[in-house]
Design a protein around this motif. Sequence first.
Motif, PDB file in Angstrom:
ATOM      1  N   GLU A  43       0.812  -1.212   0.000  1.00  0.00           N
ATOM      2  CA  GLU A  43       0.000   0.000   0.000  1.00  0.00           C
ATOM      3  C   GLU A  43       0.848   1.266   0.000  1.00  0.00           C
ATOM      4  O   GLU A  43       0.491   2.265  -0.625  1.00  0.00           O
ATOM      5  CB  GLU A  43      -0.931  -0.006   1.210  1.00  0.00           C
ATOM      6  CG  GLU A  43      -2.008  -1.094   1.116  1.00  0.00           C
ATOM      7  CD  GLU A  43      -2.815  -1.241   2.390  1.00  0.00           C
ATOM      8  OE1 GLU A  43      -2.495  -0.549   3.382  1.00  0.00           O
ATOM      9  OE2 GLU A  43      -3.756  -2.046   2.386  1.00  0.00           O
ATOM     10  N   ARG A  44       1.964   1.222   0.705  1.00  0.00           N
ATOM     11  CA  ARG A  44       2.856   2.381   0.742  1.00  0.00           C
ATOM     12  C   ARG A  44       4.240   1.929   1.175  1.00  0.00           C
ATOM     13  O   ARG A  44       4.405   1.347   2.247  1.00  0.00           O
ATOM     14  CB  ARG A  44       2.326   3.451   1.708  1.00  0.00           C
ATOM     15  CG  ARG A  44       3.210   4.687   1.766  1.00  0.00           C
ATOM     16  CD  ARG A  44       2.743   5.651   2.825  1.00  0.00           C
ATOM     17  NE  ARG A  44       3.735   6.687   3.039  1.00  0.00           N
ATOM     18  CZ  ARG A  44       3.806   7.456   4.125  1.00  0.00           C
ATOM     19  NH1 ARG A  44       2.928   7.293   5.098  1.00  0.00           N
ATOM     20  NH2 ARG A  44       4.744   8.377   4.252  1.00  0.00           N
ATOM     21  N   MET A  45       5.238   2.207   0.359  1.00  0.00           N
ATOM     22  CA  MET A  45       6.596   1.751   0.636  1.00  0.00           C
ATOM     23  C   MET A  45       7.217   2.551   1.783  1.00  0.00           C
ATOM     24  O   MET A  45       7.284   3.777   1.729  1.00  0.00           O
ATOM     25  CB  MET A  45       7.463   1.899  -0.609  1.00  0.00           C
ATOM     26  CG  MET A  45       8.880   1.383  -0.427  1.00  0.00           C
ATOM     27  SD  MET A  45       8.945  -0.392  -0.077  1.00  0.00           S
ATOM     28  CE  MET A  45       8.343  -1.071  -1.624  1.00  0.00           C
ATOM     29  N   PRO A  46       7.680   1.862   2.847  1.00  0.00           N
ATOM     30  CA  PRO A  46       8.346   2.572   3.940  1.00  0.00           C
ATOM     31  C   PRO A  46       9.731   3.070   3.515  1.00  0.00           C
ATOM     32  O   PRO A  46      10.275   2.650   2.486  1.00  0.00           O
ATOM     33  CB  PRO A  46       8.478   1.502   5.031  1.00  0.00           C
ATOM     34  CG  PRO A  46       7.707   0.329   4.558  1.00  0.00           C
ATOM     35  CD  PRO A  46       7.588   0.431   3.081  1.00  0.00           C
ATOM     36  N   ASP A  47      10.304   3.947   4.354  1.00  0.00           N
ATOM     37  CA  ASP A  47      11.697   4.360   4.155  1.00  0.00           C
ATOM     38  C   ASP A  47      12.649   3.354   4.782  1.00  0.00           C
ATOM     39  O   ASP A  47      13.792   3.228   4.348  1.00  0.00           O
ATOM     40  CB  ASP A  47      11.926   5.745   4.773  1.00  0.00           C
ATOM     41  CG  ASP A  47      11.122   6.823   4.076  1.00  0.00           C
ATOM     42  OD1 ASP A  47      11.210   6.908   2.834  1.00  0.00           O
ATOM     43  OD2 ASP A  47      10.400   7.568   4.759  1.00  0.00           O
ATOM     44  N   VAL A  48      12.180   2.648   5.797  1.00  0.00           N
ATOM     45  CA  VAL A  48      12.997   1.630   6.466  1.00  0.00           C
ATOM     46  C   VAL A  48      12.052   0.680   7.197  1.00  0.00           C
ATOM     47  O   VAL A  48      10.967   1.074   7.632  1.00  0.00           O
ATOM     48  CB  VAL A  48      14.012   2.283   7.443  1.00  0.00           C
ATOM     49  CG1 VAL A  48      13.312   3.057   8.540  1.00  0.00           C
ATOM     50  CG2 VAL A  48      14.971   1.249   8.018  1.00  0.00           C
ATOM     51  N   ILE A  49      12.482  -0.600   7.324  1.00  0.00           N
ATOM     52  CA  ILE A  49      11.687  -1.610   8.017  1.00  0.00           C
ATOM     53  C   ILE A  49      12.509  -2.197   9.160  1.00  0.00           C
ATOM     54  O   ILE A  49      13.682  -2.544   8.986  1.00  0.00           O
ATOM     55  CB  ILE A  49      11.268  -2.746   7.060  1.00  0.00           C
ATOM     56  CG1 ILE A  49      10.377  -2.195   5.939  1.00  0.00           C
ATOM     57  CG2 ILE A  49      10.544  -3.868   7.818  1.00  0.00           C
ATOM     58  CD1 ILE A  49      10.052  -3.207   4.855  1.00  0.00           C
ATOM     59  N   ILE A  50      11.883  -2.293  10.341  1.00  0.00           N
ATOM     60  CA  ILE A  50      12.455  -3.026  11.479  1.00  0.00           C
ATOM     61  C   ILE A  50      11.713  -4.353  11.532  1.00  0.00           C
ATOM     62  O   ILE A  50      10.490  -4.387  11.705  1.00  0.00           O
ATOM     63  CB  ILE A  50      12.289  -2.244  12.792  1.00  0.00           C
ATOM     64  CG1 ILE A  50      12.993  -0.876  12.700  1.00  0.00           C
ATOM     65  CG2 ILE A  50      12.850  -3.046  13.963  1.00  0.00           C
ATOM     66  CD1 ILE A  50      12.721   0.033  13.893  1.00  0.00           C
ATOM     67  N   LEU A  51      12.429  -5.459  11.383  1.00  0.00           N
ATOM     68  CA  LEU A  51      11.790  -6.753  11.140  1.00  0.00           C
ATOM     69  C   LEU A  51      12.245  -7.824  12.120  1.00  0.00           C
ATOM     70  O   LEU A  51      13.440  -8.128  12.209  1.00  0.00           O
ATOM     71  CB  LEU A  51      12.097  -7.204   9.708  1.00  0.00           C
ATOM     72  CG  LEU A  51      11.582  -8.569   9.264  1.00  0.00           C
ATOM     73  CD1 LEU A  51      10.053  -8.590   9.216  1.00  0.00           C
ATOM     74  CD2 LEU A  51      12.172  -8.940   7.901  1.00  0.00           C
ATOM     75  N   ASP A  52      11.280  -8.406  12.820  1.00  0.00           N
ATOM     76  CA  ASP A  52      11.549  -9.587  13.658  1.00  0.00           C
ATOM     77  C   ASP A  52      11.581 -10.829  12.768  1.00  0.00           C
ATOM     78  O   ASP A  52      10.879 -10.891  11.757  1.00  0.00           O
ATOM     79  CB  ASP A  52      10.441  -9.705  14.712  1.00  0.00           C
ATOM     80  CG  ASP A  52      10.656 -10.866  15.658  1.00  0.00           C
ATOM     81  OD1 ASP A  52      11.820 -11.272  15.855  1.00  0.00           O
ATOM     82  OD2 ASP A  52       9.665 -11.368  16.200  1.00  0.00           O
ATOM     83  N   LEU A  53      12.379 -11.814  13.129  1.00  0.00           N
ATOM     84  CA  LEU A  53      12.442 -13.045  12.339  1.00  0.00           C
ATOM     85  C   LEU A  53      11.396 -14.064  12.778  1.00  0.00           C
ATOM     86  O   LEU A  53      10.871 -14.816  11.955  1.00  0.00           O
ATOM     87  CB  LEU A  53      13.833 -13.673  12.444  1.00  0.00           C
ATOM     88  CG  LEU A  53      14.989 -12.892  11.814  1.00  0.00           C
ATOM     89  CD1 LEU A  53      16.275 -13.710  11.913  1.00  0.00           C
ATOM     90  CD2 LEU A  53      14.705 -12.532  10.365  1.00  0.00           C
ATOM     91  N   GLY A  54      11.085 -14.102  14.078  1.00  0.00           N
ATOM     92  CA  GLY A  54      10.181 -15.127  14.589  1.00  0.00           C
ATOM     93  C   GLY A  54       8.727 -14.709  14.523  1.00  0.00           C
ATOM     94  O   GLY A  54       8.078 -14.502  15.552  1.00  0.00           O
ATOM     95  N   LEU A  55       8.189 -14.601  13.332  1.00  0.00           N
ATOM     96  CA  LEU A  55       6.801 -14.171  13.144  1.00  0.00           C
ATOM     97  C   LEU A  55       5.873 -15.377  13.134  1.00  0.00           C
ATOM     98  O   LEU A  55       6.287 -16.491  12.789  1.00  0.00           O
ATOM     99  CB  LEU A  55       6.681 -13.372  11.845  1.00  0.00           C
ATOM    100  CG  LEU A  55       7.524 -12.089  11.797  1.00  0.00           C
ATOM    101  CD1 LEU A  55       7.462 -11.463  10.413  1.00  0.00           C
ATOM    102  CD2 LEU A  55       7.055 -11.093  12.853  1.00  0.00           C
ATOM    103  N   PRO A  56       4.592 -15.198  13.479  1.00  0.00           N
ATOM    104  CA  PRO A  56       3.697 -16.352  13.627  1.00  0.00           C
ATOM    105  C   PRO A  56       3.240 -16.983  12.326  1.00  0.00           C
ATOM    106  O   PRO A  56       2.769 -18.113  12.335  1.00  0.00           O
ATOM    107  CB  PRO A  56       2.494 -15.751  14.380  1.00  0.00           C
ATOM    108  CG  PRO A  56       2.518 -14.298  14.030  1.00  0.00           C
ATOM    109  CD  PRO A  56       3.971 -13.939  13.908  1.00  0.00           C
TER     110      PRO A  56
END
Length: 224
Positions: A43-56
């Motif tokens: 929907e809208r591209m962020p400038d940066v992503i903070i991403l966890d690896l252990g997602l459900p």
Amino acid sequence: MTYVLAVDDDPAILRTLTINLRARDYEVVRAADGRSALQVVDERMPDVIILDLGLPDLDGVTVLRRLRAFSQVPVVVLSARHDSDDKVEALDAGADDYVTKPFDMAELLARVRAAVRRSGATDAPLVIESGDVRLDVTERRATRAGQEVRLTPTEWHIVEVLGRRQGRLVRQAELLHEVWGPGYDRETNYLRVYLAQLRRKLEADPARPQMFLTDPGIGYRLVT
């Protein structure tokens, strides 16, 4: 304002990230799983992503690989996984940095700032050429068949947003937000007017555009 997507299935961590990022004038959107994160990006591209690896649902590495199929948005992994193999896998999948939990907020924010700086996306020179049309977005100079074409500041802004996502769909709400700001997400008539103006100025046949294409009801793309 830097737009951050924070992805984590831990509500407490998302709340902490949101409070600290907003306190430093970041715009923040949150996602608790991988599919929601990819929907936000669509929907809208962020400038940066903070991403966890252990997602459900989708593993964070899977999210990374899907992102890298169409975007080089900076991604800082924030994960409880300390094993070096996990770090290597995430970095090989396209992560820009890796921070382990528990984390120091000041360090994480410094890593986020560094990732955004390294991406340099908003500062990179941009020249678009298609047939006899040349658009030097950096210098704000447009020519068609060697003749200069005058574009308004708003037209240039639209060209820049579409040009930096060249060939890819930019949704109406995202384009409105980028050009006119928050609160204009429903003013799709603005886009129709300005895209018609750009086509009249730059397309050989404005009724059959080859550069500024419309995905009806969805968004626009610039194709060269």
